[in-house]
Design an enzyme around this catalytic site. Structure first.
Site, mmCIF file in Angstrom:
data_model
loop_
_atom_site.group_PDB
_atom_site.id
_atom_site.type_symbol
_atom_site.label_atom_id
_atom_site.label_comp_id
_atom_site.label_asym_id
_atom_site.label_seq_id
_atom_site.Cartn_x
_atom_site.Cartn_y
_atom_site.Cartn_z
ATOM 1 N N LYS A 117 0.836 -1.219 0.000
ATOM 2 C CA LYS A 117 0.000 0.000 0.000
ATOM 3 C C LYS A 117 0.858 1.252 0.000
ATOM 4 C CE LYS A 117 -4.406 -1.769 0.940
ATOM 5 N NZ LYS A 117 -5.695 -1.785 1.579
ATOM 6 N N LYS A 199 -3.598 -10.545 -6.218
ATOM 7 C CA LYS A 199 -4.912 -10.837 -5.622
ATOM 8 C C LYS A 199 -6.004 -9.895 -6.144
ATOM 9 C CE LYS A 199 -5.607 -8.475 -1.444
ATOM 10 N NZ LYS A 199 -6.708 -8.253 -0.537
ATOM 11 N N LYS A 202 -10.685 -4.900 -3.909
ATOM 12 C CA LYS A 202 -11.781 -3.973 -4.159
ATOM 13 C C LYS A 202 -11.279 -2.590 -4.572
ATOM 14 C CE LYS A 202 -13.183 -4.317 0.399
ATOM 15 N NZ LYS A 202 -12.047 -4.291 1.307
#
Ligand code: AQP
Length: 335
Positions: A117, A199, A202
């Site tokens: 992130k 992966k 969302k």
């Protein structure tokens, strides 16, 4: 009595940081539904985790309710579990502060999700992003849980929660139950439809990479048709066929069959036919869930009631643990 003895306490959550995907469902929510039978489950909408990445306030509020409605539409039963919004139980933040003092900057900076992130949000590497696993440890440890049903990507965070619990218990005496991650064998990591080695997420910027619960049938079928597969033509589960293997996993979960059965069903068939079948199967399974979610969202008073009583129950359980923690560490709590 037998059933009572086998009863476990469990905690899990998902962030309302975007529309939930079939990855969230396959890796976590479908397991929550199964586990609510015969166990004491706390299921949260983790809005405090969400703000570690910039969120638009009105959207965050809307998605919080959408997530609650979606959990219920998927089969999470507020009569059988404690369903609540994380920020409505202040002990999550309070315990995080205590646990921060037992957690090292070095171990947080090595967390895979933090590294990913930080790369993705290089202009906003805030303290919350780094502290995410400590907040998650607090979430889990507050409820003295035995297990945490999560997808594979969250395993590292459950492991750090265990380390923090053990560290606290060693320093201050037995206080926290040390939890186990509960990870499903099939579907623990649903991959992106566009980059099948990554992966499904969302918050992926490529909207074709993820199937969202909010997607309609045409969109779902179009996304599966465009899904990246290898240049071969056999529909077989194997490491070197990441895209096809991912589609086989998705199909088997939504069709409720094994991967081997799915392989047999498509033996000798082409990718086009296979992808269409996966798309149709997923779309048909999502349709009633979408309809139920819509119905629930039309009844805001019902949702507010469910979340208020969930927060009240969670508050009581969390207060008990936090008071014990405060006593152990020497925080004055009055006479
Ligand atoms: N692709 C996935 N396959 C299997 N399980 C998954 N989970 C998430 N993605 C997959 C599981 O869903 C639960 C809720 O996840 P989360 O909302 O807490 O955050 P996350 O793991 O970071 O999921 P996302 O979708 O990738 O969110 P963003 O994009 O906001 O970071 C967890 O149990 C997770 O393992």
């Amino acid at each position: 009595m037998e059933a009572e003895r086998g009863r476990k306490t469990l905690y899990s959550a998902a962030q309302p940081s975007g529309n939930l995907t079939i990855g969230n469902y396959v890796g976590a929510i479908r397991n929550w539904v199964r586990l609510q039978e015969g166990n004491d489950c706390f299921y949260a909408i983790a809005n405090m985790h969400s703000i570690t990445v910039r969120q638009e306030p009105a959207e965050l509020r809307r998605r919080t309710l959408e997530a609650a409605a979606l959990y219920i539409a998927c089969g999470v039963d507020p009569e059988k579990c404690t369903l609540y919004v994380q920020s409505q139980v202040p002990q999550h933040a309070e315990l995080t502060w205590v646990l921060n003092s037992l957690t090292y900057v070095g171990e947080m900076s090595r967390m895979t999700q933090f590294k990913d992130k930080s790369q993705k949000h290089a202009d906003n590497i805030n303290m919350g992003l780094m502290d995410y696993p400590v907040l998650m440890a607090a979430d889990i440890l507050l409820y003295q849980v035995d297990g945490v049903p999560v997808g594979l990507d969250q395993k590292q965070h459950v492991e750090i929660a265990r380390d923090i619990a053990i560290r606290f218990n060693n320093r201050y005496g037995e206080t926290f139950r040390v939890p186990e991650p509960l990870i499903l064998k099939t579907g623990a990591k649903i991959m992106s439809l566009q980059e099948p080695t990554k992966k499904m997420s969302k918050s992926d910027e490529n909207l074709n990479a993820s199937i969202f619960f909010a997607d309609d049938k045409d969109t779902i079928i179009r996304k599966f048709k465009r899904a990246v597969t290898d240049s071969g033509n056999d529909i077989r589960y194997s490491e070197e066929k990441a895209g096809v293997s991912n589609l086989l996993t998705i199909y088997s979960v939504f069709r409720d069959c094994t991967v081997e059965e799915a392989e047999k069903e498509f033996a000798g068939k082409g990718y086009g036919e296979f992808k269409l079948a996966v798309g149709e199967t997923v779309a048909d399974k999502l349709a009633p869930v979408q309809a139920e979610q819509k119905k629930l969202l039309a009844d805001k008073a019902y949702l507010a009631g469910v979340l208020a009583s969930g927060a009240e129950r969670a508050f009581k359980a969390a207060r008990k643990t936090l008071s014990k923690v405060y006593r152990k560490i020497g925080f004055y709590q009055g006479e």
